[in-house]
Structures are given as C-alpha cells and as structure tokens.
Enzyme design. Structure first.
Site, PDB file in Angstrom:
ATOM      1  N   SER A   1       0.840  -1.198   0.000  1.00  0.00           N
ATOM      2  CA  SER A   1       0.000   0.000   0.000  1.00  0.00           C
ATOM      3  C   SER A   1       0.873   1.244   0.000  1.00  0.00           C
ATOM      4  O   SER A   1       1.855   1.339   0.737  1.00  0.00           O
ATOM      5  CB  SER A   1      -0.934  -0.004   1.219  1.00  0.00           C
ATOM      6  OG  SER A   1      -0.200  -0.087   2.423  1.00  0.00           O
TER       7      SER A   1
ATOM      8  N   ALA B   1      -2.357   7.364  -0.869  1.00  0.00           N
ATOM      9  CA  ALA B   1      -3.246   7.868  -1.913  1.00  0.00           C
ATOM     10  C   ALA B   1      -2.786   7.477  -3.316  1.00  0.00           C
ATOM     11  O   ALA B   1      -3.574   7.531  -4.272  1.00  0.00           O
ATOM     12  CB  ALA B   1      -3.361   9.382  -1.810  1.00  0.00           C
ATOM     13  N   GLU B   2      -1.512   7.080  -3.460  1.00  0.00           N
ATOM     14  CA  GLU B   2      -1.013   6.668  -4.776  1.00  0.00           C
ATOM     15  C   GLU B   2      -1.590   5.331  -5.209  1.00  0.00           C
ATOM     16  O   GLU B   2      -1.635   5.024  -6.399  1.00  0.00           O
ATOM     17  CB  GLU B   2       0.516   6.595  -4.769  1.00  0.00           C
ATOM     18  CG  GLU B   2       1.205   7.938  -4.591  1.00  0.00           C
ATOM     19  CD  GLU B   2       2.706   7.798  -4.657  1.00  0.00           C
ATOM     20  OE1 GLU B   2       3.204   7.045  -5.531  1.00  0.00           O
ATOM     21  OE2 GLU B   2       3.394   8.427  -3.837  1.00  0.00           O
ATOM     22  N   GLY B   3      -1.988   4.496  -4.252  1.00  0.00           N
ATOM     23  CA  GLY B   3      -2.626   3.252  -4.626  1.00  0.00           C
ATOM     24  C   GLY B   3      -2.015   2.025  -3.988  1.00  0.00           C
ATOM     25  O   GLY B   3      -1.396   2.081  -2.926  1.00  0.00           O
TER      26      GLY B   3
ATOM     27  N   ASP C   1      -6.067  -2.358   7.156  1.00  0.00           N
ATOM     28  CA  ASP C   1      -6.745  -3.591   7.567  1.00  0.00           C
ATOM     29  C   ASP C   1      -7.907  -3.901   6.629  1.00  0.00           C
ATOM     30  O   ASP C   1      -8.145  -5.062   6.276  1.00  0.00           O
ATOM     31  CB  ASP C   1      -7.253  -3.449   9.005  1.00  0.00           C
ATOM     32  CG  ASP C   1      -6.157  -3.047   9.971  1.00  0.00           C
ATOM     33  OD1 ASP C   1      -5.011  -3.498   9.788  1.00  0.00           O
ATOM     34  OD2 ASP C   1      -6.449  -2.262  10.892  1.00  0.00           O
TER      35      ASP C   1
END
Length: 321
Positions: A222, A225-227, A254
C-alpha cells in the site's frame, strides 16, 4: 463462505479524536471522541465477518478491561478464542485534524507471562484444521520476541493453512523469514525490510517482486493515496483509488487486506479482488472505522478505481521519458 482466524497478539482500545489544528502545549477542544475495541487483526475480522465469512479472533487480551472487546465480538458475530492475560489491554490515541493529518500515540502493551503465550499456542493448534486462512497482524507485546512470532507463523504453515501477515519492524523481518503465503506492508515498512528507501514506483515494485522470489506468493504493497501494488508470483497489478475526502486513515490498511483476502477466498480474478479491496479501503477513510461494502455509492467507488498491469520495464520507460 470461508473459515478464517485472525491472530492479534497486542490488541488495543482505539481512542479516536477529531479536532481542528492541534496547538501543542495548549488546551485544545475536540470535535468528537470515540473509543473502539481495536487491533489490526480485530479490524480485519470485522470486515471479513461483514462480508459473510465465519471468523474466529484469537490472541492475547488484558483481563481487566475486556468488556468493550467482548461486546464487539458479540455484535460482529466473531468467535472469541483470545487468551486472557493479567492487567489491561493498551489504549492507542488517534488524533485526526481537519486538514487530514493523523497523529498516532500507540502504547507498548502489557508484558505477557510466559505461560500465557504457551496457552495461546495450545489453544491455537486445535483451531487450525478446516480453516481456509489465518491472518496474523499487529505489533508485538514488549516481551514477545520476533523469533517467537516467526515460530507461530511457521507452526501454522506446517499445518497447511495459508497465512497472511501484516506487521512492521523486527516482527516483519522475522515474519517474512517464516515465509507466509501473503504480506501487506506499506512502503515504509517494506523499505525497513529491504534495507534502503523505496522512493520510486520502480524501487517499490522490485522490492515486492523480490519477496515473490523468496517464496511469498502474494505481496500487497500500500502506497497511501497513490494506490496499491499487488505482486503475485512474479507479475504485478497496480490499483489507483478514487479521490475521496479523508476523515481518518485508521483501519484503511486492515480493510485493504480483508478485502483482498475476501477476493482470494471467493476465487475472484485478481483484478476484481484488487479493485474491490482498494475501493473498500477508500470508503473506509471517509469516516472512523473499517470500510463498509454496503455504502450507497460503493459500486461507484469500484468503477472509479483504476487497475492496470505493472512491470519494471514499463516503469523504467516512464522514468526515462
């Protein structure tokens, strides 16, 4: 649906505080406060149970303040297999400001009697037959060694149950050496394992693929916000989440792990699983708590989630344009 067990050795009561801009050293007024029974494995269990799976929660829980946890397990339909230990479960404070900044103040957790860890292992092994997956997540109590943690993962794997791991620091390094089936680090946690910063998409992908070559089939990386990057046995997908207003990022990772595992257990194509999980994690940051697949606009969030194949060669070309 599937049968899953989540293991949380160091759960917490999560105190979520919403406020304006925090002024250090001064009196600050809060907009709202909320106390929830938490811990990464319990958050994962909430999501999976909400998606219809049969979920057992286990780990080590302070006997002196267990009430909120017992109530949560009952409300969410979770089977309680926690071992109670003397003292209180820790309290973690999450300070969320209006600009989206979140500050975590996490307690260390209680010291665990040696007998309690032995009791957990004795309780755990009979629960494993018939399980479809085990999720091991969260930090370690102060006196539980990373090597003991890795031994738990090895014991589960030896009993032929897939294990998914989500932790950080020395526990992550030791856990990865035990070769879980899947792992969900963020870029900072993965950099700690890799031994160098992962500042570019190419560096992140190379590190995730390296874990594949070392025997970990699924790596969910993760990147906020980039993905999300999902590296699986040498190939990778990248998901870019929809833009949403961020209220709290607590529980987003989670939710991502639970959503991805739901797709795996449902035998969905990996692209569908990643789109679902990424959209569900995006839904979760709009409020305090885990993601809600019953949100009225959840289908729209999935449609707005872009999933594409990713390769080192592709990233190298883009870097040199």
């Amino acid at each position: 649906m599937a049968r899953v067990l989540t293991l949380t050795l160091n759960p917490a009561l999560d105190l979520s505080i919403r406020a304006g801009a925090i002024r250090l050293g001064e009196v600050n007024r809060t907009e709202s406060t909320r106390l929830d029974a938490g811990g990464k494995g319990i958050n994962v269990a909430r999501v999976l149970a909400g998606l219809g799976h049969d979920v057992t929660v286990s780990g080590l829980l302070g006997a002196d303040n267990e009430t909120a946890f017992v109530r949560t397990f009952a409300e969410c339909g979770l089977r309680d297999a926690f071992v109670r230990v003397p003292g209180e479960t820790r309290i973690n404070a999450k300070l969320s400001e209006q600009d989206g900044r979140v500050t975590d103040l996490n307690g260390p957790g209680p010291r665990i009697p040696e007998r309690s860890l032995e009791e957990l292992i004795e309780r755990l092994w009979p629960l494993l037959p018939g399980l479809d997956a085990v999720v091991v997540s969260g930090s370690l109590p102060p006196n539980v060694a990373p090597e003991q943690f890795a031994g738990l993962i090895t014991g589960i794997r030896e009993r032929k149950v897939p294990v998914w791991l989500d932790t950080s620091g020395p526990a992550l390094v030791a856990g990865l050496a035990a070769r879980p089936s899947g792992v969900k680090p963020n870029e900072t946690e993965l950099a700690g394992w890799a031994g160098h910063s992962l500042d570019t998409p190419e560096e992140r992908l190379r590190a995730a693929l390296r874990l594949n070559t070392e025997g970990i089939d699924d790596v969910l990386l993760s990147v906020g916000a980039e993905g999300v990057i999902w590296a699986q046995r040498g190939s990778a997908l990248m998901a870019r989440p929809p833009r949403v207003s961020v209220v709290s990022t607590v529980g987003a990772g989670d939710t991502l792990l639970a959503g991805s595992l739901h797709g795996v257990l449902s035998r969905w194509p990996r692209e569908r699983s990643l789109r679902f999980a990424t959209a569900l994690a995006a839904e979760s940051v709009r409020h305090v708590g885990v993601g809600d697949p019953n949100a009225t606009d959840f289908e729209v969030l999935q449609q707005q989630t872009l999933v594409q194949e990713l390769s080192v060669k592709q990233l190298t070309r883009e870097t040199h344009r």
